[in-house]
Design an enzyme around this catalytic site. Sequence first.
Site, PDB file in Angstrom:
ATOM      1  N   TYR A  52      73.619 -35.803 117.733  1.00 38.49           N
ATOM      2  CA  TYR A  52      72.315 -35.461 117.154  1.00 38.49           C
ATOM      3  C   TYR A  52      72.288 -33.966 116.852  1.00 38.49           C
ATOM      4  O   TYR A  52      72.818 -33.152 117.610  1.00 38.49           O
ATOM      5  CB  TYR A  52      71.199 -35.797 118.132  1.00 38.49           C
ATOM      6  CG  TYR A  52      71.058 -37.271 118.449  1.00 38.49           C
ATOM      7  CD1 TYR A  52      70.664 -38.176 117.467  1.00 38.49           C
ATOM      8  CD2 TYR A  52      71.297 -37.754 119.728  1.00 38.49           C
ATOM      9  CE1 TYR A  52      70.520 -39.534 117.759  1.00 38.49           C
ATOM     10  CE2 TYR A  52      71.153 -39.104 120.032  1.00 38.49           C
ATOM     11  CZ  TYR A  52      70.770 -39.992 119.040  1.00 38.49           C
ATOM     12  OH  TYR A  52      70.631 -41.325 119.323  1.00 38.49           O
TER      13      TYR A  52
ATOM     14  N   PHE B  85      74.710 -41.630 120.937  1.00 39.57           N
ATOM     15  CA  PHE B  85      73.397 -42.280 120.922  1.00 39.57           C
ATOM     16  C   PHE B  85      72.471 -41.849 122.061  1.00 39.57           C
ATOM     17  O   PHE B  85      71.294 -42.177 122.050  1.00 39.57           O
ATOM     18  CB  PHE B  85      73.527 -43.814 120.916  1.00 39.57           C
ATOM     19  CG  PHE B  85      74.192 -44.364 119.695  1.00 39.57           C
ATOM     20  CD1 PHE B  85      73.554 -44.370 118.476  1.00 39.57           C
ATOM     21  CD2 PHE B  85      75.499 -44.848 119.766  1.00 39.57           C
ATOM     22  CE1 PHE B  85      74.184 -44.862 117.336  1.00 39.57           C
ATOM     23  CE2 PHE B  85      76.138 -45.337 118.632  1.00 39.57           C
ATOM     24  CZ  PHE B  85      75.481 -45.347 117.421  1.00 39.57           C
TER      25      PHE B  85
ATOM     26  N   HIS C  79      74.828 -50.131 111.159  1.00 40.20           N
ATOM     27  CA  HIS C  79      74.406 -49.051 112.049  1.00 40.20           C
ATOM     28  C   HIS C  79      72.968 -49.302 112.513  1.00 40.20           C
ATOM     29  O   HIS C  79      72.161 -49.854 111.766  1.00 40.20           O
ATOM     30  CB  HIS C  79      74.499 -47.710 111.305  1.00 40.20           C
ATOM     31  CG  HIS C  79      74.408 -46.529 112.193  1.00 40.20           C
ATOM     32  ND1 HIS C  79      73.196 -45.972 112.562  1.00 40.20           N
ATOM     33  CD2 HIS C  79      75.363 -45.792 112.808  1.00 40.20           C
ATOM     34  CE1 HIS C  79      73.423 -44.943 113.355  1.00 40.20           C
ATOM     35  NE2 HIS C  79      74.721 -44.811 113.528  1.00 40.20           N
TER      36      HIS C  79
ATOM     37  N   ASP D  57      78.343 -38.656 114.743  1.00 35.97           N
ATOM     38  CA  ASP D  57      78.412 -37.298 115.265  1.00 35.97           C
ATOM     39  C   ASP D  57      77.180 -37.054 116.121  1.00 35.97           C
ATOM     40  O   ASP D  57      76.240 -37.855 116.114  1.00 35.97           O
ATOM     41  CB  ASP D  57      78.568 -36.254 114.150  1.00 35.97           C
ATOM     42  CG  ASP D  57      77.441 -36.278 113.132  1.00 35.97           C
ATOM     43  OD1 ASP D  57      76.609 -37.212 113.167  1.00 35.97           O
ATOM     44  OD2 ASP D  57      77.376 -35.372 112.292  1.00 35.97           O
TER      45      ASP D  57
END
Length: 219
Positions: free
Chosen positions: A64, A75, A186, A62
Amino acid sequence: MSNLATWTQTVPLMRAGYHREMLEKVAVLRTQQPIFPPRGRVFRALELIPFHAVKVVIVGQDPYHGAGQADGLAFSVPEAIGPPPSLRNIFKEIADDIYGGDPPRFSSDLTRWAEQGVLLLNTSLTVEAGNAGSHRDLGWSPLTDALLAQLSEMREHLAFLLWGRAAQRKADLIDTDRHLILMASHPSPLSAYRGFLGCRHFSKANAYLARHGRTPIRW
């Protein structure tokens, strides 16, 4: 035709107006607390790339949840913000994988990737300020699943980079006979050393694109 219009025309759920319903739902929540990214950037990942031009898909979780960070691309953050920890690890891996450990200066704004055909898609497209994962059950998953499934069905020879469990749960939506799936942990500091660092996904994706006659990504 705008890039977003190509997605709306191609994905049945969007043709039915589901994405507009989601914006209306989020608009109500915006009257109660800050929501990121701003309304005009919620669908930015789709606005930067037409459906037919996608070459690589990177799936995030999701946006930031800090003020000024979310820019509509998984990202990515605006240049002035500087890379958060997950993005720093992504750049570290690119440096080792592509540049032999001696990278050029990387901008934390990943628009340059999107413009080359990298779809930076979060599974949830909005988030409440300061509350990671807060819109996980809001209704975004049917839409983002539909986007991935339609890419799998209607395109060929795409590279899907799935980092972490949330992204890897999307693997069943992708036809492995038609596309490349690359999976790793991740890139967050909590898990990057459990398989993300050293995964070489960026060179592997480029090699796959080249084998199928497509221009590699300038990471």
